[in-house]
Design an enzyme around this catalytic site. Structure first.
Site, mmCIF file in Angstrom:
data_model
loop_
_atom_site.group_PDB
_atom_site.id
_atom_site.type_symbol
_atom_site.label_atom_id
_atom_site.label_comp_id
_atom_site.label_asym_id
_atom_site.label_seq_id
_atom_site.Cartn_x
_atom_site.Cartn_y
_atom_site.Cartn_z
ATOM 1 N N PHE A 1 58.935 69.975 -20.480
ATOM 2 C CA PHE A 1 58.822 69.354 -19.270
ATOM 3 C C PHE A 1 60.146 69.422 -19.643
ATOM 4 O O PHE A 1 61.064 70.447 -18.318
ATOM 5 C CB PHE A 1 58.533 67.897 -19.478
ATOM 6 N N LEU B 1 54.999 74.422 -29.392
ATOM 7 C CA LEU B 1 54.031 74.074 -29.377
ATOM 8 C C LEU B 1 52.967 72.816 -29.447
ATOM 9 O O LEU B 1 51.708 73.503 -29.838
ATOM 10 C CB LEU B 1 52.967 75.048 -28.861
ATOM 11 N N THR B 2 53.435 71.900 -29.420
ATOM 12 C CA THR B 2 52.345 70.833 -29.470
ATOM 13 C C THR B 2 51.650 70.277 -28.196
ATOM 14 O O THR B 2 51.922 71.514 -27.311
ATOM 15 C CB THR B 2 53.247 69.328 -30.140
ATOM 16 N N ILE C 1 60.960 72.197 -35.827
ATOM 17 C CA ILE C 1 62.482 71.992 -36.504
ATOM 18 C C ILE C 1 62.304 71.490 -37.514
ATOM 19 O O ILE C 1 63.701 72.193 -38.020
ATOM 20 C CB ILE C 1 63.042 70.918 -35.353
ATOM 21 N N PHE D 1 66.023 69.893 -27.659
ATOM 22 C CA PHE D 1 65.166 69.238 -26.757
ATOM 23 C C PHE D 1 64.078 68.470 -27.764
ATOM 24 O O PHE D 1 62.938 68.285 -26.964
ATOM 25 C CB PHE D 1 64.837 69.796 -25.879
ATOM 26 N N THR E 1 68.809 59.922 -25.692
ATOM 27 C CA THR E 1 67.408 58.910 -23.680
ATOM 28 C C THR E 1 68.315 58.081 -24.201
ATOM 29 O O THR E 1 69.006 56.884 -24.846
ATOM 30 C CB THR E 1 65.942 58.742 -24.620
ATOM 31 N N ASP E 2 67.971 56.620 -22.399
ATOM 32 C CA ASP E 2 69.224 55.737 -22.293
ATOM 33 C C ASP E 2 67.817 55.017 -23.283
ATOM 34 O O ASP E 2 68.810 53.488 -22.783
ATOM 35 C CB ASP E 2 68.957 55.456 -20.888
ATOM 36 N N GLU E 3 67.297 54.826 -23.756
ATOM 37 C CA GLU E 3 66.565 53.309 -24.032
ATOM 38 C C GLU E 3 66.646 53.045 -25.358
ATOM 39 O O GLU E 3 66.717 52.453 -26.159
ATOM 40 C CB GLU E 3 64.643 54.471 -24.361
ATOM 41 N N TYR F 1 59.228 54.799 -30.162
ATOM 42 C CA TYR F 1 60.192 55.997 -30.354
ATOM 43 C C TYR F 1 61.637 55.793 -29.680
ATOM 44 O O TYR F 1 62.474 56.795 -29.947
ATOM 45 C CB TYR F 1 59.354 56.641 -27.705
ATOM 46 N N SER F 2 61.551 55.119 -29.464
ATOM 47 C CA SER F 2 63.413 55.080 -28.823
ATOM 48 C C SER F 2 64.277 54.574 -30.231
ATOM 49 O O SER F 2 64.879 55.456 -30.549
ATOM 50 C CB SER F 2 63.618 54.006 -28.067
ATOM 51 N N LYS G 1 64.561 58.363 -31.743
ATOM 52 C CA LYS G 1 65.164 59.038 -30.413
ATOM 53 C C LYS G 1 66.853 58.300 -31.440
ATOM 54 O O LYS G 1 67.738 58.907 -31.719
ATOM 55 C CB LYS G 1 65.295 58.662 -29.845
ATOM 56 N N LEU H 1 54.697 58.254 -15.621
ATOM 57 C CA LEU H 1 53.970 57.594 -15.083
ATOM 58 C C LEU H 1 53.723 58.184 -13.740
ATOM 59 O O LEU H 1 53.427 58.420 -13.483
ATOM 60 C CB LEU H 1 55.675 56.185 -14.692
ATOM 61 N N GLY I 1 56.273 45.000 -26.310
ATOM 62 C CA GLY I 1 57.381 45.351 -26.393
ATOM 63 C C GLY I 1 58.125 45.989 -24.896
ATOM 64 O O GLY I 1 58.961 46.731 -25.156
HETATM 65 P P1 TYD Z 1 56.730 56.301 -19.083
HETATM 66 O O1 TYD Z 1 56.849 57.541 -17.389
HETATM 67 O O2 TYD Z 1 55.875 56.060 -20.111
HETATM 68 O O3 TYD Z 1 58.903 55.954 -19.130
HETATM 69 P P2 TYD Z 1 59.424 55.387 -20.123
HETATM 70 O O4 TYD Z 1 58.404 54.368 -21.066
HETATM 71 O O5 TYD Z 1 59.971 56.257 -21.130
HETATM 72 O O6 TYD Z 1 60.665 53.995 -19.146
HETATM 73 O O7 TYD Z 1 57.072 55.125 -18.148
HETATM 74 C C1 TYD Z 1 57.665 54.632 -16.839
HETATM 75 C C2 TYD Z 1 57.671 52.787 -16.388
HETATM 76 O O8 TYD Z 1 56.721 52.661 -15.818
HETATM 77 C C3 TYD Z 1 57.337 52.131 -17.676
HETATM 78 O O9 TYD Z 1 58.436 50.882 -17.209
HETATM 79 C C4 TYD Z 1 56.332 51.851 -18.057
HETATM 80 C C5 TYD Z 1 55.152 51.740 -16.342
HETATM 81 N N1 TYD Z 1 54.122 52.312 -16.490
HETATM 82 C C6 TYD Z 1 53.341 51.978 -15.896
HETATM 83 O O10 TYD Z 1 53.067 50.794 -15.027
HETATM 84 N N2 TYD Z 1 51.575 52.966 -15.530
HETATM 85 C C7 TYD Z 1 51.554 53.848 -16.853
HETATM 86 O O11 TYD Z 1 50.004 54.710 -16.512
HETATM 87 C C8 TYD Z 1 52.379 54.470 -17.280
HETATM 88 C C9 TYD Z 1 52.774 55.663 -18.042
HETATM 89 C C10 TYD Z 1 54.230 53.664 -17.285
#
Ligand code: TYD
Length: 349
Positions: free
Chosen positions: A11, A35-36, A60, A81, A125-127, A150-151, A154, A190, A275
Site C-alpha cells: 500500500f 509479493l506476499t 529482503i 517498506f 510506525t508511531d505504534e 506487530y509493533s 517494527k 479499518l 492489548g
Molecule cells: P487498523 O486499521 O488495524 O490499524 P492499527 O491497529 O495499526 O491502528 O485499526 C485502526 C483502529 O480501528 C484500531 O483502533 C482498531 C480498530 N478496528 C476496528 O474497530 N474494526 C476493525 O474491523 C478493524 C480492522 C480495526
C-alpha cells in the site's frame, strides 16, 4: 539518483513509487518485493511501462540477492517498506512478523553494509510508542512501549537500524508515521474494510466501544514526508510523520457511512482486540521545522477521495476479498459478528 524501494508493491510502498516517479523526473526506482498476500503488482500497473521503473521479485531476508540487485542496478539509496503490517494478523500468528520485520530488516541492513549506500531509510510506525492517555503527544524521544507483536517487531527493526548507524556508521534515518489511509490500502485495515463492507451493506465491525483514537495521515502526505527525509533527513535521526488528525474509530466509521449514504445500523460493536492501544497522537514538529513539511490533505477531502477511489476500483478490492483473504476474514470476524457480543450502535447494554 537511483533508489531501491523494498516492499514497493504494498500500500504505502506503491504510493511512494508512484509519487517519486511523478515528483522526481530524473530519478530511477527499483521496486524489490516478494509479493506476499498484501503485495500486488496491479497497484503499479500505471507505471509498469515507465523506463525509469524496474521490478525485481525478491525477499529482503535474501541478502545475496539484495546485494546482487544493489550492485547490478547501482542503487544509491534504500527505503525499506517491506513488512508485515497488520496488528490483528500479528495477534493470530507473530512468527512471520519477526521473520520479515526483524530478521528481514537485519539482513537488508547487512546487504546495505556489504555494498555501501548513501542512505538507508527505515520506514517505521508511531505504534512503537505504545498508547497514550487522554493528554499528550508522541515525540521522537518518547519511551518505546509497543503493545502488539506487530509493533514490537517494527520497534525492534527501528532499533536495529539505529544500532547499525551507531556501530557500523551505516547512514540510517528512521521514520515513525501515523495511521495511513488512501488508495490501494488492503481491505483488512479499518478504513478500507469499513468502506468495502458498507458498500456491500455488510456490518462494519467496531472493536470494543469504538472510542479508540488514531492519528490519520493521507498516504500522499506520508509519501511527501518520506521523500523529504530520503533526500535531506539528518543521518542517525528519527522523524515522526503525522498530520495532526486525531479521530475516534466511531467518528471515522460514521463519516464513511454518511458519505456512502448508508445507515448507522451497519455499525456492529464486536469483541475487542487484545492489548488494544487506546490512543495515538503524534507530533511531527521536527519534520516541519527541519525539512519544511506541511500536510496538504484535510481528512474531509482525503476520506471522500479515498471512498471515491474504492467506488471506482471495485474490481481491485473484490478480487482480494474473493481470494485467500476470505479465510482470514471469516476467522477474524464471523464468530464476532454473528455470535456473542455483537451489538448494533444504539442498542441498549
Ligand atoms: P487498523 O486499521 O488495524 O490499524 P492499527 O491497529 O495499526 O491502528 O485499526 C485502526 C483502529 O480501528 C484500531 O483502533 C482498531 C480498530 N478496528 C476496528 O474497530 N474494526 C476493525 O474491523 C478493524 C480492522 C480495526
Amino acid at each position: 539518483m537511483k533508489i531501491l524501494v523494498t516492499g514497493g508493491a504494498g500500500f504505502i510502498g506503491s504510493n511512494f513509487v508512484r509519487h517519486v516517479l511523478r515528483e522526481k523526473t530524473d530519478w530511477e526506482v527499483v521496486n524489490y518485493d516478494v509479493l506476499t498476500y498484501a503485495g500486488n503488482l496491479e497497484n503499479l500497473q500505471d507505471v509498469e511501462e515507465d523506463p525509469r521503473y524496474t521490478f525485481v521479485k525478491g525477499d529482503i531476508a535474501d541478502r545475496k540477492t539484495v546485494v546482487e540487485v544493489l550492485r547490478s542496478e547501482r542503487c544509491d539509496r534504500i527505503i525499506n517498506f517491506a513488512a508485515e503490517t497488520h496488528v490483528d494478523r500479528s495477534i493470530l500468528d507473530p512468527g512471520p512478523f519477526l521473520r520479515t520485520n526483524v530478521e528481514g530488516t537485519q539482513s537488508l541492513l547487512e546487504a546495505a553494509r556489504d555494498v555501501g549506500v548513501e542512505r538507508f531509510i527505515q520506514v517505521g510506525t508511531d505504534e512503537a510508542y505504545g498508547s497514550l492517555g487522554e493528554e499528550g503527544y508522541f515525540v521522537e524521544d518518547s519511551p518505546l512501549q509497543p503493545s502488539s507483536p506487530y509493533s514490537a517487531s517494527k520497534t525492534a527493526a527501528d532499533l536495529l537500524a539505529l544500532a547499525y548507524h551507531k556501530t557500523y556508521r551505516l547512514p540510517v534515518v528512521v521514520t515513525r508515521g501515523t495511521n495511513n489511509y488512501g488508495p490501494y490500502q488492503f481491505p483488512e485495515k479499518l478504513i478500507p474494510l469499513a468502506i468495502a463492507n458498507a458498500m456491500r451493506d455488510k456490518p462494519v465491525p467496531i472493536y470494543g466501544d469504538g472510542l479508540y483514537r488514531r492519528d490519520w495521515i493521507h498516504v500522499e502526505d506520508h509519501c511527501r514526508g518520506l521523500l523529504a527525509i530520503l533526500e535531506n533527513g539528518a543521518i542517525g535521526e528519527i522523524y515522526n510523520i503525522g498530520a495532526d488528525c486525531e479521530k475516534t474509530n466511531l467518528d471515522v466509521i460514521r463519516t464513511i457511512l454518511k458519505t456512502l449514504g448508508k445507515p448507522e445500523s451497519l455499525m456492529r460493536h464486536v469483541e475487542d482486540r487484545p492489548g488494544h492501544d487506546r490512543r495515538y497522537a503524534t507530533q511531527a514538529a521536527k519534520l516541519r521545522s527541519e525539512l519544511g513539511f506541511e500536510p496538504e490533505w484535510s481528512f474531509d477531502r482525503g476520506i471522500s477521495e479515498t471512498i471515491r477511489w474504492y467506488q471506482e476500483h471495485r474490481s481491485w478490492w473484490e478480487r482480494i476479498i474473493q481470494g485467500d483473504y476470505r479465510r482470514y476474514y471469516d476467522d477474524q470476524y464471523k464468530g464476532r459478528l454473528e455470535g456473542g457480543g455483537a451489538r448494533r450502535e444504539g442498542d441498549a447494554g
